[in-house]
Design a protein around this motif. Sequence first.
Motif, PDB file in Angstrom:
ATOM      1  N   ASN A   1       0.833  -1.210   0.000  1.00 14.60           N
ATOM      2  CA  ASN A   1       0.000   0.000   0.000  1.00 14.60           C
ATOM      3  C   ASN A   1       0.865   1.257   0.000  1.00 14.60           C
TER       4      ASN A   1
ATOM      5  N   ILE B   1      -6.313  -1.441   8.660  1.00 14.09           N
ATOM      6  CA  ILE B   1      -6.799  -1.627   7.286  1.00 14.09           C
ATOM      7  C   ILE B   1      -8.185  -1.015   7.129  1.00 14.09           C
ATOM      8  N   LYS B   2      -9.057  -1.281   8.103  1.00 14.80           N
ATOM      9  CA  LYS B   2     -10.420  -0.762   8.044  1.00 14.80           C
ATOM     10  C   LYS B   2     -10.430   0.767   8.004  1.00 14.80           C
TER      11      LYS B   2
ATOM     12  N   GLN C   1      -9.367   1.944   4.627  1.00 12.38           N
ATOM     13  CA  GLN C   1     -10.470   1.726   3.688  1.00 12.38           C
ATOM     14  C   GLN C   1     -11.543   2.801   3.841  1.00 12.38           C
ATOM     15  N   ASP C   2     -11.882   3.130   5.072  1.00 14.09           N
ATOM     16  CA  ASP C   2     -12.921   4.126   5.330  1.00 14.09           C
ATOM     17  C   ASP C   2     -12.552   5.497   4.775  1.00 14.09           C
TER      18      ASP C   2
ATOM     19  N   GLY D   1     -10.498   5.949   2.133  1.00 14.43           N
ATOM     20  CA  GLY D   1     -10.073   5.849   0.738  1.00 14.43           C
ATOM     21  C   GLY D   1      -8.572   5.773   0.554  1.00 14.43           C
TER      22      GLY D   1
ATOM     23  N   TRP E   1      -6.743   2.802   1.357  1.00 13.85           N
ATOM     24  CA  TRP E   1      -6.295   1.408   1.185  1.00 13.85           C
ATOM     25  C   TRP E   1      -6.275   1.137  -0.314  1.00 13.85           C
TER      26      TRP E   1
ATOM     27  N   ASP F   1      -6.254  -2.999  -2.966  1.00 14.96           N
ATOM     28  CA  ASP F   1      -7.345  -3.784  -3.547  1.00 14.96           C
ATOM     29  C   ASP F   1      -7.567  -3.468  -5.029  1.00 14.96           C
TER      30      ASP F   1
END
Length: 356
Positions: free
Chosen positions: A108, A333-334, A337-338, A340, A342, A345
């Motif tokens: 990442n 990680i969460k 992701q929340d 933007g 991460w 993927d």
Amino acid sequence: MSSFLHQRPLQSTLSYFRDPSSAPSSTLAQKHSSIFNRAGLLVLLLVLVILGVFMPWSEMHEGVFWSTRPALTKWRDYTLAQAASVVAKNGTVIVCAVSQPYLPFLNNWLISIARHKHHEKVLVIAEDYATLYKVNERWPGHAVLIPPAPDTQTAHKFGSQGFFNFTSRRPRHLLDILELGYNVMYNDVDMVWLADPFPYLEGKHDVYFTDDMAAPKPLNHSHDLPPPGKKGRTYICSCMIFLRSTFGAKLVMKKWIEELEAQPWTRSKKANDQPAFNWALMKTSGQVDLYLLPQKAFPTGGLYFKNQTWVQETKGMHVIIHNNYITGFEKKIKRFQDFGLWLVDNHANESPLGRL
């Protein structure tokens, strides 16, 4: 002569089986041969069954092992001096330290750096052989292991002895690179670059660092080492550092190592490397040119992820975001992701490592 000697035993054997007087012996031999053949067939059948069950697994693992053996030998002997000479650009190396559980975070981080065209100067200090081999398999020359490798097969929790053992090696790695004559930027891999940080490394200071306090500072705050807090020391983050190859930077690293040795991890005092770094900065501040980077560009996670008013007020000014002030692999990680951040993927193809 040679042909004759090789042919003669064959002729004797053939004549022996053509001689009628040899028939009883021949019959006995055939009986024994028949019995042996039946037993042999049973044994052969058993071997084939065993191979049919176990060979696919064995071949898979042996194939991986044997195909990588030359590479394994090569990277085991790869030195820090060799690695730094390969990756350094304009006398500078960007360094991180990674164990296998954190490879997704490494990827990442690398994607974000690649977007700003600085990935070629990245050197991954592998803290286990699995990481050394994986990175160099995908990106030859960009990982090195500096023995001894600590036990890092699990993602150590902040405050644990494993975490201390892992992070306490950091100043030694950085000092070694400085001694080789390179400037070095260190990043933890739970960071994301939103912009190029190098324009912010203005002047010729020895050591550049960021504040780990979550309280907002004035946008034009001082770049001096902040005053000590309640614990008698400053709260500088040891996770984003830039060092020039100067006497002053080397002095800070040596003092950091001394402070870590004086404050080892114990069950009653769960130390980490950051307090020792702050003591080192304070004790050398009169001898070293120190520079505090602007908070608006290098905010701590406790500010960026928890103060959206500040984020809006400083929109467009952020450079490197640090995902700290939170513990736990999955929680980090969460949170990425929340927000933007991460990237692995959907953008793994942008990493020099590809999709891991």
